[in-house]
Scaffold this motif. Structure first.
Motif: not given
Length: 185
Positions: A5-32
């Protein structure tokens, strides 16, 4: 099979109340996989994360306001859940317009748990095969979606998942989904 996914930019649309694990783990996979991610939100500063929707679970810095974001700046969109997060997003005109504009492209959109609630508000699920947390499935059906109970569902540009219990399947699926949609530059 590796997904680049090099050169890909992903918008993660969130606000207060996001379930942390649902942001952390997929974001980690995308960054990885080499993607760059932006936390896009409806207010500046930091967003408050939750665990099990009720326990404070830290904060995330906001990279960009959705009111200032353009679909053209991103290759993919990710909508994590938590109850409060999508409920607040679907009440925000700029957030709904951003999701609607993304869905009008062929760019991939992924949502987990309560995340599809914002897709309902953007009126983009009609005729789509979608899964979600059980409590919002009636909303999805009423919006015209074909609702199924599977850990990961892909329908065209949309990828959805039911809950944090499905993250082991969702994380590699989001990377693969975003990689398949990659437009050669």
């Amino acid at each position: 099979m590796t997904h680049d996914l090099h050169s890909q930019k992903v918008a993660i649309l969130v606000t207060d109340g996001v379930e942390r694990v649902e942001l952390d783990q997929p974001r980690g996979a995308l960054l990885g996989a080499g993607a760059t991610t932006d936390v896009v939100s409806i207010h500046p500063g930091e967003i408050e994360a939750r665990q099990f929707d009720s326990v404070a679970a830290g904060t995330f810095p906001v990279d960009r306001l959705v009111a200032d974001a353009s679909v053209d700046d991103y290759d993919a969109l990710f909508l994590p859940g938590g109850i409060g997060n999508p409920d607040r997003l679907r009440a925000d005109r700029d957030a709904v317009a951003f999701v609607k504009a993304f869905a009008a492209t062929s760019k991939p959109v992924a949502a987990i748990c309560h995340g599809p609630w914002t897709l309902v508000e953007a009126d983009v699920v009609r005729g789509r095969r979608i899964t979600s947390w059980p409590s919002i499935r009636t909303d999805l059906r009423n919006a015209g979606a074909e609702v199924v109970d599977e850990e990961v569902v892909v329908d065209g540009q949309f990828l959805t998942s039911r809950s944090p219990a499905d993250l082991a399947a969702f994380c590699p699926a989001i990377v693969a989904h975003f990689a398949r949609a990659r437009v050669p530059g």
